[in-house]
Design an enzyme around this catalytic site. Structure first.
Site, PDB file in Angstrom:
ATOM      1  N   CYS A   2       0.836  -1.191   0.000  1.00 41.04           N
ATOM      2  CA  CYS A   2       0.000   0.000   0.000  1.00 41.04           C
ATOM      3  C   CYS A   2       0.876   1.249   0.000  1.00 41.04           C
ATOM      4  CB  CYS A   2      -0.913   0.008   1.228  1.00 41.04           C
ATOM      5  SG  CYS A   2      -1.919  -1.474   1.407  1.00 41.04           S
ATOM      6  N   VAL A  53      -4.211  -7.539  -0.835  1.00 37.90           N
ATOM      7  CA  VAL A  53      -3.489  -8.808  -1.023  1.00 37.90           C
ATOM      8  C   VAL A  53      -3.994  -9.872  -0.049  1.00 37.90           C
ATOM      9  CG1 VAL A  53      -1.213  -9.921  -0.869  1.00 37.90           C
ATOM     10  CG2 VAL A  53      -1.436  -7.667  -1.942  1.00 37.90           C
ATOM     11  N   GLY A  79       2.607  -3.099   3.829  1.00 34.78           N
ATOM     12  CA  GLY A  79       3.523  -4.225   3.962  1.00 34.78           C
ATOM     13  C   GLY A  79       2.825  -5.545   4.161  1.00 34.78           C
TER      14      GLY A  79
END
Length: 613
Positions: A2, A53, A79
């Site tokens: 992100c 994700v 992350g």
């Protein structure tokens, strides 16, 4: 992955500044194309752009934890935590409850349970901000190796921060100024931890956190490389490296979106692809998808040079066939590499005229093509720094030089042309360019954790490895992050797992090179999953087009810039030297010289940079 942005101002009411925070967040849209969010309180504002994700439906940000009608902590997070499932299980046993499946929520609860000591429990790549309204404190955290970027800009009453400089530069109180401290940092082929080049801006160092309260801003280190005596014998060491790699790759295959590997046919990317194929096969989830970059006619017309002895294509295909991957070549033509629009996108991704020029453009185009088919990619980046793969690791002159070994190697092969390319000599003297590099080298050596009783070559190679793991690798991690996130592709870097880095750092150099070659430990630990041709291949850098039309296009563009009196780069140049270079040089020297000048020229005009020199 992100993009994040934020603003803390203890003397202001930021609830009235939503538009400013939105302006800081919007430039991060490339990093997070799937969703956006803004959270505001009196003295703090967080912005977030999401690349979904893990937990596609439930992982929206900024994210908070609340209890009894009170907000306990808020984050804007970028992350992946590769051990979030274990941490979640541990936290649940301690009484925590979760409303999502995301690793972001795990990080929040870990902070609530262990305070800032929670950083020691994280395994992953990350850069995030926490706001604790109970203490009115901002905490910025960056992963141990600096895989994910995080910049900040102290202000009189707080701080601005963002994943990239562009988020901070979007704030109306920040001007893009580069002075005599930033200029030499920009022009050298190294990276000083914490330095952001723009005046007033800083980059949070890897393995550090930043604590901001009213009237107080404090940086704290939570991780660093340590030196320990290595007591494992060779067979045990090789076996442990393999155990670590198996576990690392297994963890980094977790994803709720399509995943692939980057495959060049070199040892590093081949190891990651082979281990990923093996792990997915065991889960009945294969085959692994793999992608390689190539250029039109490159393999057929390849000419060996001092850097590259073989083309990548045949080796990538051999590995793909060996492991049964679903492989695709992304074949680029010279027109794509020359296209000014693609070159500008690369510059805009970095916010600075640094990088590998054509090599960055091809990487960006590779990632753009991959993103049409996959959202996450595993890369072989950083194996050379961890295991000692570069040629200068094995060059006595470079090892013993009184500077960074890669600079010594560049000077031997390219002289001044590659290390101080066409800049005005007076400018270099004014910026104390030579002293700047010497000072940064001295600072880096002063940080090296020494091992008692270690002397001679082993002590020197500990220094060389430390320099690579703290200075050189950062340039490549930045390159890969910006090129991939410019198209919304998350790239994971298994060789940067801190457990592997710490373990291999402490193996003696004699063991790292036990068979007389580069990356002996890595080759021995993974030979069983590789075809012989790949296992025995000599190190070859990232590929570069050999099409002479590219060189001529660069030459033409440089001549045009030099001929235009309005070119903002001219005052920085030794113009006569630049004109001679444009007329006489060719190959890598021409590209390095010309493309850096062209990048600086575009950067000065497009970013409205003020040079205070």
């Amino acid at each position: 992955m992100c993009g994040i942005a934020g603003w803390v101002a203890f003397d202001n009411d930021l609830t009235n500044h939503r538009n400013t925070l939105a302006a800081m967040t919007e430039p991060m849209a490339c990093r997070g194309p799937d969703a956006s969010g803004v959270w505001l309180d009196r003295h703090v504002g967080f912005g977030h752009r999401r690349l979904a994700v893990i937990d596609i439906e439930g992982g929206a940000q900024p994210m908070s934890v609340e209890a009894d009608g009170r907000t306990l902590v808020v984050t804007t997070y970028s992350g992946e935590l590769y051990n979030f499932l274990e941490l979640r299980e541990e936290l649940e046993a301690l009484g925590h409850t979760f409303r999502t499946r995301s690793d972001t929520e795990v990080a929040l609860h870990a902070y609530l349970e262990w305070g800032t000591d929670f950083t020691s429990r994280l395994n992953g790549m990350y850069a995030f901000a926490l706001w604790d309204p109970r203490s009115e404190e901002l905490i910025l955290v960056r992963d141990r190796m600096g895989i994910k970027p995080l910049y900040y800009y102290p202000t009189p009453d707080g701080v601005l921060f963002g994943s990239e400089p562009k988020a901070i530069l979007a704030h109306p109180d920040v001007d893009p100024v580069v002075d005599l401290d930033g200029l030499p940092e920009m022009l050298t082929v190294s990276k000083t931890p914490g330095h952001a080049i723009y005046r007033g801006m800083k980059e949070l160092r890897p393995g550090h956190l930043l604590r901001v309260r009213s009237g107080s801003l404090r940086v704290e280190r939570y991780w660093a490389l340590e030196s320990h005596e290595h007591t494992d014998d060779l067979d045990t060491t090789v076996g442990h490296v393999r155990e670590l790699l198996d576990d690392i790759v297994q963890r980094q295959l977790i994803s709720d979106v399509p995943l692939c590997t980057l495959l060049s046919g070199g040892l590093d990317s081949s190891v990651i692809t082979a281990l990923a194929a093996k792990a997915l096969g065991a889960q009945h989830a294969g085959p692994v998808r793999s992608f390689a970059v190539d250029f039109v006619g490159h393999t057929e017309n390849f000419q060996p040079d001092e850097m590259r002895g073989t083309p990548d294509g045949p080796y990538a295909h051999a590995l793909a066939e060996h492991v049964g991957s679903d492989h695709s070549d992304i074949v680029l033509d010279t027109a794509q590499l020359i296209d000014p629009a693609n070159k500008y996108r690369v510059l805009a991704a970095r916010d600075l005229p640094v990088g590998l020029a054509e090599g960055d453009t091809s990487l960006y185009l590779l990632f753009k093509a991959i993103r049409a088919q996959s959202t996450v990619a595993l890369s072989g980046e950083s194996a050379d720094e961890v295991f000692g793969g570069y040629r200068w690791f094995h060059d006595a002159d470079a090892v013993n030089a009184d500077t960074f070994p890669w600079l010594a190697s560049f000077r031997r092969f390219g002289g001044r042309a590659l290390t101080q390319p066409l800049w005005n000599k007076t400018l270099l003297e004014k910026a104390n360019f030579g002293d700047y590099i010497a000072d940064r080298y001295s600072e880096a050596l002063s940080e090296v954790p020494r091992l008692e009783g270690e002397t001679g070559l082993e002590a020197r190679m500990r220094e060389i490895c430390y320099l690579h793991l703290t200075r050189f690798v950062q340039t490549l991690l930045d390159r890969k992050d910006r090129a991939s996130m410019a198209v919304g592709l998350e790239v994971r870097v298994p060789f940067c797992d801190h457990r592997l880095v710490q373990y291999v750092f402490n193996t003696p150099w004699s063991m790292k090179t036990f068979d007389g070659r580069e990356k002996s430990l890595l080759r021995a630990a993974t030979r069983d999953v590789l075809p012989e041709s790949v296992a025995e291949r000599v190190k070859s850098p990232y590929p570069s087009t050999q099409d002479s039309r590219y060189d001529e296009a660069v030459r033409t563009e440089l001549k045009e810039v030099l001929a235009d009196p309005r070119s903002p780069v001219l005052p920085l140049l030794d113009v006569e030297h630049a004109q001679r270079s444009a007329a006489e040089t060719a190959g890598p020297t021409l590209r390095w010289n010309a493309e850096r000048v062209l990048q600086v020229n575009t950067w000065l005009s497009e970013y409205n940079v003020q040079l205070d020199i």
